[in-house]
Every structure is written in structure tokens, then in C-alpha cells.
Design an enzyme around this catalytic site. Structure first.
Site, PDB file in Angstrom:
ATOM      1  N   PRO A  44       1.027  -1.238   0.027  1.00 12.71           N
ATOM      2  CA  PRO A  44      -0.018  -0.044  -0.102  1.00 12.71           C
ATOM      3  C   PRO A  44       0.713   1.132   0.028  1.00 12.71           C
ATOM      4  O   PRO A  44       1.839   1.237   0.634  1.00 12.71           O
ATOM      5  CB  PRO A  44      -0.837  -0.059   1.374  1.00 12.71           C
ATOM      6  CG  PRO A  44      -0.731  -1.303   1.816  1.00 12.71           C
ATOM      7  CD  PRO A  44       0.675  -1.987   1.355  1.00 12.71           C
ATOM      8  N   ASP A  45       0.483   2.282  -0.810  1.00 10.54           N
ATOM      9  CA  ASP A  45       1.098   3.517  -0.750  1.00 10.54           C
ATOM     10  C   ASP A  45       1.322   3.966   0.782  1.00 10.54           C
ATOM     11  O   ASP A  45       0.293   3.948   1.458  1.00 10.54           O
ATOM     12  CB  ASP A  45       0.190   4.478  -1.485  1.00 10.54           C
ATOM     13  CG  ASP A  45       0.918   6.008  -1.710  1.00 10.54           C
ATOM     14  OD1 ASP A  45       1.822   6.176  -0.815  1.00 10.54           O
ATOM     15  OD2 ASP A  45       0.614   6.718  -2.730  1.00 10.54           O
ATOM     16  N   PHE A  46       2.495   4.413   1.131  1.00 12.44           N
ATOM     17  CA  PHE A  46       2.702   4.695   2.454  1.00 12.44           C
ATOM     18  C   PHE A  46       1.559   5.854   2.900  1.00 12.44           C
ATOM     19  O   PHE A  46       1.352   5.757   4.181  1.00 12.44           O
ATOM     20  CB  PHE A  46       4.064   5.331   2.725  1.00 12.44           C
ATOM     21  CG  PHE A  46       5.189   4.370   2.630  1.00 12.44           C
ATOM     22  CD1 PHE A  46       4.985   3.057   2.174  1.00 12.44           C
ATOM     23  CD2 PHE A  46       6.462   4.711   2.885  1.00 12.44           C
ATOM     24  CE1 PHE A  46       5.992   2.104   2.100  1.00 12.44           C
ATOM     25  CE2 PHE A  46       7.408   3.629   2.885  1.00 12.44           C
ATOM     26  CZ  PHE A  46       7.110   2.354   2.283  1.00 12.44           C
ATOM     27  N   ARG A  47       1.187   6.714   2.148  1.00 13.58           N
ATOM     28  CA  ARG A  47       0.604   8.010   2.603  1.00 13.58           C
ATOM     29  C   ARG A  47      -0.961   7.669   2.438  1.00 13.58           C
ATOM     30  O   ARG A  47      -1.780   8.329   2.850  1.00 13.58           O
ATOM     31  CB  ARG A  47       0.829   9.217   1.565  1.00 13.58           C
ATOM     32  CG  ARG A  47       2.190   9.531   1.947  1.00 13.58           C
ATOM     33  CD  ARG A  47       2.436  10.516   0.623  1.00 13.58           C
ATOM     34  NE  ARG A  47       3.889  10.832   0.762  1.00 13.58           N
ATOM     35  CZ  ARG A  47       4.777  11.597   1.395  1.00 13.58           C
ATOM     36  NH1 ARG A  47       4.163  12.290   2.298  1.00 13.58           N
ATOM     37  NH2 ARG A  47       6.140  11.698   1.270  1.00 13.58           N
ATOM     38  N   GLN A 112      11.399   6.013  -6.794  1.00 19.23           N
ATOM     39  CA  GLN A 112      11.357   6.485  -5.579  1.00 19.23           C
ATOM     40  C   GLN A 112      11.085   5.284  -4.441  1.00 19.23           C
ATOM     41  O   GLN A 112      11.157   5.460  -3.339  1.00 19.23           O
ATOM     42  CB  GLN A 112      10.037   7.540  -5.458  1.00 19.23           C
ATOM     43  CG  GLN A 112      10.182   8.796  -6.336  1.00 19.23           C
ATOM     44  CD  GLN A 112       8.993   9.637  -5.975  1.00 19.23           C
ATOM     45  OE1 GLN A 112       8.676  10.334  -4.944  1.00 19.23           O
ATOM     46  NE2 GLN A 112       8.217   9.683  -6.775  1.00 19.23           N
ATOM     47  N   ASN A 113      10.821   4.234  -5.411  1.00 16.74           N
ATOM     48  CA  ASN A 113      10.480   3.174  -4.459  1.00 16.74           C
ATOM     49  C   ASN A 113      11.681   2.252  -3.630  1.00 16.74           C
ATOM     50  O   ASN A 113      12.760   2.400  -4.566  1.00 16.74           O
ATOM     51  CB  ASN A 113       9.800   2.002  -5.113  1.00 16.74           C
ATOM     52  CG  ASN A 113       8.359   2.675  -5.522  1.00 16.74           C
ATOM     53  OD1 ASN A 113       8.001   3.685  -5.049  1.00 16.74           O
ATOM     54  ND2 ASN A 113       7.697   1.976  -6.562  1.00 16.74           N
ATOM     55  N   ASP A 115      11.608  -0.815  -2.830  1.00 13.93           N
ATOM     56  CA  ASP A 115      10.882  -2.422  -2.781  1.00 13.93           C
ATOM     57  C   ASP A 115      11.935  -3.169  -3.459  1.00 13.93           C
ATOM     58  O   ASP A 115      11.363  -4.397  -3.568  1.00 13.93           O
ATOM     59  CB  ASP A 115       9.545  -2.268  -2.907  1.00 13.93           C
ATOM     60  CG  ASP A 115       9.140  -1.887  -4.342  1.00 13.93           C
ATOM     61  OD1 ASP A 115      10.094  -1.892  -5.288  1.00 13.93           O
ATOM     62  OD2 ASP A 115       8.132  -1.384  -4.637  1.00 13.93           O
ATOM     63  N   HIS A 130      15.684   6.819  -3.763  1.00 17.10           N
ATOM     64  CA  HIS A 130      15.496   6.821  -2.076  1.00 17.10           C
ATOM     65  C   HIS A 130      16.284   5.776  -1.417  1.00 17.10           C
ATOM     66  O   HIS A 130      15.830   5.295  -0.380  1.00 17.10           O
ATOM     67  CB  HIS A 130      13.944   6.819  -1.660  1.00 17.10           C
ATOM     68  CG  HIS A 130      13.320   8.293  -1.939  1.00 17.10           C
ATOM     69  ND1 HIS A 130      11.908   8.408  -1.905  1.00 17.10           N
ATOM     70  CD2 HIS A 130      13.853   9.495  -2.027  1.00 17.10           C
ATOM     71  CE1 HIS A 130      11.645   9.577  -2.278  1.00 17.10           C
ATOM     72  NE2 HIS A 130      12.791  10.388  -2.392  1.00 17.10           N
ATOM     73  N   CYS A 138      26.145   2.387   7.506  1.00 15.49           N
ATOM     74  CA  CYS A 138      26.480   3.051   8.956  1.00 15.49           C
ATOM     75  C   CYS A 138      26.151   4.629   8.885  1.00 15.49           C
ATOM     76  O   CYS A 138      27.082   5.197   8.005  1.00 15.49           O
ATOM     77  CB  CYS A 138      27.766   2.707   9.553  1.00 15.49           C
ATOM     78  SG  CYS A 138      28.371   3.728  10.872  1.00 15.49           S
ATOM     79  N   CYS A 141      30.241   5.999   9.682  1.00 11.48           N
ATOM     80  CA  CYS A 141      31.483   5.831   8.919  1.00 11.48           C
ATOM     81  C   CYS A 141      31.166   5.547   7.339  1.00 11.48           C
ATOM     82  O   CYS A 141      31.934   5.500   6.470  1.00 11.48           O
ATOM     83  CB  CYS A 141      32.395   4.857   9.644  1.00 11.48           C
ATOM     84  SG  CYS A 141      31.500   3.021   9.077  1.00 11.48           S
TER      85      CYS A 141
HETATM   86 ZN    ZN Z   1      30.424   2.525  11.085  1.00  9.78          ZN
END
Ligand code: ZN
Length: 191
Positions: A44-47, A112-113, A115, A130, A138, A141
């Protein structure tokens, strides 16, 4: 009712014909995709109603500040997101874009996905604006590694900092690497 449906079909058919003609005529065609393409895959679309933001307030669970403040809490969101994406399979729209690339009509996909469904469908040139959930990163670093089954949550980097999936959180810039790719858009996709 019937009239509206017919009108709708006609408009849709016309739109598809125009799109097909534009792709065939084009010098460079690229597909830009967002949440909508993965909805038929069960994400489902997050929004939208029922989307993940209904359960997790993005300001509390999806900002880089929230992650740095309390990684364990934000990992509750990542675990749920992972479960949501885990069972999803590419649908005919992902497959069609992969096929267009394979026959040389599409230069690639910008999405933008997070998945990974474009790659699963067989698309080779995929710019994940994204990021993606396939790797951990991390924030301290910049170290990366692949997630392992039964890993400790939150996973900890060798530098001591909690790691996160390599997805862009609110407050983080979009991935810079995809921009660098533009130069080799038509050639080596590996850089
Ligand atoms: Zn690190």
C-alpha cells in the site's frame, strides 16, 4: 454509467497509444516510478489509508534525527517495512518496463520506491532515488554490509554505531550516486 466507462476506456486507450508512439519516436526514454506501480504487488502507498504512516508517525520513526536518537525504536519501523516488502512480487507493470529496456526502447528506470521490484522484474538500469533496503549503511562511517538472517537488531557497525537500511530517511539528502550514473546512462551501468 456505461457511457462514462466507455469514455474512460477510450481516454485510457488514447493515452496508451500516445505513450507508445512517444516511446517509439523517442531519442531517450526513461520511466519515473513511485508508490503507485507497486500497489498491485500488495504494497500500500505509505501515505494512503492503510499505509504504513498510519501506524508509524514518520516524524517519530522515519527521520535521521529520530534514528540517531533511538535506533532501536526506529528499527521497529524498519522491521515492519521489511515484512511488508518481503512477500511482494513484481507485477505486469514492472515486467513491462523490464521488457521495454530489454528490447532497447527504454534507457532505464528512476524510482522513488525502496522495494527492489524493478530489479526483481529484470530491469538492469535502476536509479533508486530513495535508496533500497537491500543493504545496511552506517550513518557514522558510511560502512555497508548485507543484512543476515537472525542478525542483532539494531545491527551494529564495526565502528560502534547502529546501522540502518540504505533507504533515505526524512532529513537526509537523496542518494548522490544515482546522479553520477547519468554520465554512463547509455554505456556502462556499473559505476
Ligand atoms: Zn560505522
Amino acid at each position: 454509467m456505461d457511457f462514462n466507462r466507455t469514455e474512460f476506456d477510450r481516454t485510457l486507450e488514447e493515452g496508451m497509444r500516445e505513450a507508445a508512439e512517444a516511446i517509439v519516436r523517442r531519442c531517450h526514454a526513461v520511466a519515473l516510478t513511485g508508490a503507485g506501480i507497486s500497489v498491485p504487488s500488495g504494497i500500500p502507498d505509505f501515505r494512503s489509508p492503510g499505509g504504513i504512516w498510519e501506524k508509524f508517525d514518520p516524524m517519530e520513526y522515519a527521520t535521521i534525527d529520530a534514528f540517531l536518537r533511538d535506533p532501536a525504536k526506529v528499527w521497529e519501523f524498519f522491521v515492519e517495512l521489511d515484512e511488508l516488502l518481503l512477500g511482494a512480487e513484481p507485477n505486469p507493470a514492472h515486467e513491462a518496463l523490464a521488457r521495454l529496456e530489454a528490447i532497447g526502447l527504454l534507457d532505464g528506470v528512476i524510482t522513488q520506491n525502496v522495494d527492489n521490484l524493478h530489479r526483481q522484474a529484470g530491469s538492469k538500469i535502476v536509479v533508486e532515488f530513495h535508496g533500497s533496503g537491500r543493504q545496511l549503511i552506517c550513518p557514522g562511517c558510511g560502512g555497508r554490509r548485507y543484512p543476515e538472517p537472525d542478525m542483532q537488531i539494531p545491527p551494529v557497525c564495526s565502528c560502534g554505531q547502529a546501522m540502518k537500511p540504505d533507504v533515505v530517511l526524512f532529513g537526509e539528502p537523496p542518494r548522490s550516486a544515482p546522479w553520477k550514473r547519468r554520465r554512463s546512462w547509455r554505456g556502462d551501468p556499473g559505476s
